[in-house]
Design an enzyme around this catalytic site. Structure first.
Site, PDB file in Angstrom:
ATOM      1  N   HIS A   1      -2.321  -9.818  -8.081  1.00 24.01           N
ATOM      2  CA  HIS A   1      -3.755 -10.108  -8.107  1.00 24.01           C
ATOM      3  C   HIS A   1      -4.157 -10.308  -9.573  1.00 24.01           C
ATOM      4  O   HIS A   1      -4.404  -9.337 -10.295  1.00 24.01           O
ATOM      5  CB  HIS A   1      -4.554  -8.961  -7.491  1.00 24.01           C
TER       6      HIS A   1
ATOM      7  N   HIS B   1       4.333 -25.679  -3.091  1.00 22.94           N
ATOM      8  CA  HIS B   1       4.975 -26.193  -1.879  1.00 22.94           C
ATOM      9  C   HIS B   1       6.225 -27.003  -2.218  1.00 22.94           C
ATOM     10  O   HIS B   1       7.228 -26.928  -1.493  1.00 22.94           O
ATOM     11  CB  HIS B   1       3.996 -27.051  -1.082  1.00 22.94           C
TER      12      HIS B   1
ATOM     13  N   HIS C   1       2.084 -13.775  -2.971  1.00 23.77           N
ATOM     14  CA  HIS C   1       2.892 -12.788  -2.254  1.00 23.77           C
ATOM     15  C   HIS C   1       4.288 -13.374  -2.072  1.00 23.77           C
ATOM     16  O   HIS C   1       4.447 -14.572  -1.809  1.00 23.77           O
ATOM     17  CB  HIS C   1       2.271 -12.498  -0.887  1.00 23.77           C
TER      18      HIS C   1
ATOM     19  N   GLY D   1       8.445   5.263   8.319  1.00 26.00           N
ATOM     20  CA  GLY D   1       8.480   6.308   7.306  1.00 26.00           C
ATOM     21  C   GLY D   1       8.610   5.801   5.898  1.00 26.00           C
ATOM     22  O   GLY D   1       9.152   6.487   5.027  1.00 26.00           O
ATOM     23  N   GLY D   2       8.121   4.587   5.646  1.00 19.04           N
ATOM     24  CA  GLY D   2       8.171   4.032   4.302  1.00 19.04           C
ATOM     25  C   GLY D   2       7.213   4.742   3.362  1.00 19.04           C
ATOM     26  O   GLY D   2       6.419   5.593   3.767  1.00 19.04           O
ATOM     27  N   ASN D   3       7.286   4.354   2.103  1.00 20.99           N
ATOM     28  CA  ASN D   3       6.431   4.957   1.091  1.00 20.99           C
ATOM     29  C   ASN D   3       5.022   4.373   1.207  1.00 20.99           C
ATOM     30  O   ASN D   3       4.806   3.194   0.933  1.00 20.99           O
ATOM     31  CB  ASN D   3       7.020   4.685  -0.297  1.00 20.99           C
TER      32      ASN D   3
ATOM     33  N   ARG E   1      14.150 -10.028   2.620  1.00 14.40           N
ATOM     34  CA  ARG E   1      14.752  -8.793   3.125  1.00 14.40           C
ATOM     35  C   ARG E   1      15.974  -9.096   3.984  1.00 14.40           C
ATOM     36  O   ARG E   1      16.126 -10.188   4.523  1.00 14.40           O
ATOM     37  CB  ARG E   1      13.734  -8.020   3.955  1.00 14.40           C
TER      38      ARG E   1
ATOM     39  N   SER F   1       9.570  -6.885  -2.348  1.00 12.44           N
ATOM     40  CA  SER F   1       8.224  -7.299  -1.967  1.00 12.44           C
ATOM     41  C   SER F   1       7.354  -7.349  -3.213  1.00 12.44           C
ATOM     42  O   SER F   1       7.378  -6.420  -4.025  1.00 12.44           O
ATOM     43  CB  SER F   1       7.627  -6.329  -0.951  1.00 12.44           C
TER      44      SER F   1
END
Length: 303
Positions: A121, A169, A131, A286-288, A135, A117
């Site tokens: 900015h 695009h 972005h 429960g991710g960071n 996954r 991910s």
């Protein structure tokens, strides 16, 4: 887009496939980080008197190491005010209230997920924010998802005919057109629908592609074809976005441009906290937390 009914059952070589996907995401991370640091080195315009930024990597563990973990790679520099390139590979069980929302999890709550991910900015308002995420997820089924989208922060650049948007695009379209398992018009529309601020009745940016629940039939290549497409999305991004940054990063800007950038970043915050599935998924599994919320910009403004 409506969630499809995915086939149940895992291939005998699922462990090999999981290892290949994990290795790819981590390799892509390293490539992008090196390219972004080179961009920092090459700045010659405003702020070029400041030191070039460098990524700081931080490894983390989920559930004290019993549920996988990942690596946060963060940089604050003279081109990128804040950029995070993160990889994670986590496993465990979905909570009861989350199981019905994930294909295959209502039958068995166990899951495995690996991905990359990225959120950038930039300092210069002429450089669009971006972005990218891809996954692989495994439950009693397995699939790929992800995409990439561009967010120009100046209203005069937030048009479909802007050169940056056209280039972005086109790169995504070419990546899709190489693969039978991909559908560019569908993935483009999906992106437009997903990255939309309903409460403001406006898009987050100028789009890109978005896909999820990609598990293709063996007749058109199955897992190998889906993985090849997912790799090409990452490769296309790793080429086109640095090109866009380099086109714009030496351009001058005004205080009005900076103010407009900070207001547009506020919209980014609103979307990520209200609508983003990846943020919700990470927080509920429960991710960071530090890694998940690192997508938020460093400075914002609401008028």
């Amino acid at each position: 887009m409506e969630r499809p009914q995915l086939p149940q059952g895992l291939p005998a070589d699922i462990e090999r496939k999981k290892a290949e996907a994990k290795a790819w995401f981590e390799s892509l991370r390293d490539t992008i980080c090196a390219d972004f640091e080179a961009i920092e080195d090459d700045l010659a315009g405003p702020l070029s008197d400041r030191p070039a930024g460098r990524f700081v990597a931080k490894d983390w563990l989920r559930d004290e190491g019993n549920g996988g973990g990942g690596r946060m790679s963060m940089m604050e520099g003279r081109v990128f005010e804040k950029v995070g390139v993160h990889t994670s590979t986590v496993f465990g069980e979905f909570s009861p209230e989350f199981r019905d929302q994930i294909p295959g999890a209502s039958e068995d709550p166990r899951f495995w997920a690996s991905g990359i991910s990225l959120i950038a900015h930039p300092v210069n308002p002429n450089v669009p924010a971006v972005h990218m995420n891809t996954r692989m997820v495994v439950t009693t089924s397995n699939w790929f998802g992800g995409g990439a989208d561009l967010t120009p922060v100046l209203d005069r650049r937030r048009i479909p005919t802007d050169a940056d948007t056209v280039l972005f695009h086109r790169a995504m379209e070419i990546a899709c057109n190489r693969h039978k398992v991909a559908d560019y018009p569908k993935f483009k529309q999906w992106c437009d629908e997903y990255f939309y601020l309903k409460h403001r009745n406006e898009p987050r940016g100028t789009g890109g592609i978005f896909y999820d629940w990609l598990r293709s039939d063996e007749e058109i290549g199955g897992w190998e074809a889906d993985f090849a497409f997912t790799r090409d999305v990452g490769k296309a991004f790793a080429i086109v976005y640095p090109r866009i940054v380099r086109t714009n990063f030496n351009m001058p800007w005004t205080e009005q441009d900076r103010s407009e950038q900070l207001v547009r970043r506020g919209r980014y915050v609103e979307f990520n906290l209200l609508y983003d599935r990846g943020t919700i998924f990470g927080l509920k599994t429960g991710g960071n937390v530090e890694s998940i919320l690192s997508s938020l910009p460093p400075l914002v403004r609401w008028p």
